[in-house]
Write an enzyme that holds these catalytic residues in place. Structure first.
Site, PDB file in Angstrom:
ATOM      1  CD  GLU A 178      71.665  14.844  98.906  1.00  0.00           C
ATOM      2  OE1 GLU A 178      72.501  14.925  97.996  1.00  0.00           O
ATOM      3  OE2 GLU A 178      71.478  13.810  99.562  1.00  0.00           O
ATOM      4  CE  LYS A 220      70.015  12.488  96.638  1.00  0.00           C
ATOM      5  NZ  LYS A 220      70.956  11.793  95.745  1.00  0.00           N
TER       6      LYS A 220
END
Ligand code: 13P
Length: 340
Positions: A178, A220
């Protein structure tokens, strides 16, 4: 490390019509959320709130996995004292764990951070696997400003993400990678595009360098959007088109899925954007959600800390989960919101 098991888990997390609930708020972040509804943040209130979410009936129709915080993965249900990871797994929902130690000020930089948490991570992962975790999350934070992000910041974060991902895979855990480019600021969508693309390209260079098996990972990212304070806000179609173009220019086709963060977007806009993104294609990856705020804001408000409002909280959560599930197959409409 079982390569096929990693791939199977990554694919299950992005099964059609499903996405991830990010319920891994650190103690500081959940306190802020509870402050907004006038609820004191204690071990018990946090357990009660997460229990409400995790026992929502048939959540597994729309939710493939839940990201937990260190405290939460060790807690158990109120009814029956069932450890939360088991409670989820019994419903066919895959338990995950946030393993980073947060974004800390980057040395010799101004207004930039690097995410910490690599020391001892191999041992912590062993512990989390024993507790039932099958995937993990590490969030790097990139801020857009006058002279930032610097290459030093992007590279430090990309390197840490890749080392985290390698350690996860060694432990048989699917890493969610992420790198969040924040929407804070008054920058244009074009600037967000440029920074997001540069960041993602550096992240994949590092993932290759650290020998990470890309088909056993998920990405992400933020969507490509205008800064929250920008006077001109790009519309839904522009966000979808520029997000997809940015991903096509950066993310290898071997990655099975991309699960967006909501990053401060309103609930319905996060859904509308995901839906519009899924009307484009064909694309090599499945495109789904791993929302925190956009899945929980309405539920928090409806629950407001009252046992008598538990069902109302669950209904609000399930509604957002179902709307986003529709968006993963481009079948969401504003009418679906109203009908519910
Ligand atoms: P938001 O969807 O609220 O941005 O949270 C997702 C998340 O897990 C951030 O790390």
């Amino acid at each position: 490390m079982d390569r096929n098991a990693l791939t199977a888990t990554a694919r299950a997390l992005v099964a059609p019509g499903k996405g991830i609930l990010a319920a891994d708020e650190s103690s500081g972040t959940i306190k802020k959320r509870f402050d907004s509804i006038g609820v004191e943040s204690t071990e018990t209130s946090r357990r009660t709130y997460r229990d409400m979410l995790f026992t929502a009936p048939r959540a597994n129709d729309a939710i493939s996995g839940v990201i937990l915080f260190d405290e939460t993965i060790r807690q158990a249900s109120i009814d029956g004292d069932i450890p939360f990871p088991k409670l989820l797994a019994d419903q066919g929902i895959i338990p995950g764990i946030k393993v980073d130690a947060g974004a800390k000020e980057l040395a010799l930089a101004s207004g930039e951070t690097v995410t910490e948490g690599l020391d001892g991570l191999r041992e912590r992962l062993t512990d989390y696997v024993a507790l039932g975790a099958r995937f993990a999350k590490w969030r790097a934070v990139i801020t857009i400003g006058d002279a930032i992000p610097s290459d030093a910041c992007i590279d430090a974060n990309a390197h840490a993400l890749a080392r985290y991902a390698a350690l996860c895979q060694e432990a048989g855990v699917v890493p969610i990678v992420e790198p969040e480019v924040l929407m804070d600021g008054d920058h244009t969508i074009e600037r967000c595009f440029e920074v997001t693309r540069r960041t993602l390209q550096r992240v994949y260079e590092q993932l290759y360098a650290q020998r990470v098996q890309l088909d056993g990972t998920l990405l992400k990212p933020n969507m490509v959007i205008s800064g929250a304070g920008a006077s001109k806000q790009a519309d839904v179609e522009a966000v979808a088109a520029m997000t997809v173009q940015c991903l096509q220019e950066s993310v290898p086709a071997a990655v099975p899925g991309i699960v967006f963060l909501s990053g401060g977007q309103s609930d319905q806009l996060a859904t509308a954007h995901l839906n519009a993104i899924n009307t484009l294609g064909p694309l090599p990856w499945r495109l789904s959600f791993s929302y925190g705020r956009a899945l929980q804001a309405a539920a928090l408000k409806a629950w407001a800390g009252a046992d008598s409002r538990r069902t109302a909280g669950q209904e609000a959560f399930l509604h957002r989960a179902r709307m986003n599930a529709l968006a993963t197959t481009a079948t969401w409409t504003e009418g679906a919101e109203a009908a519910a």
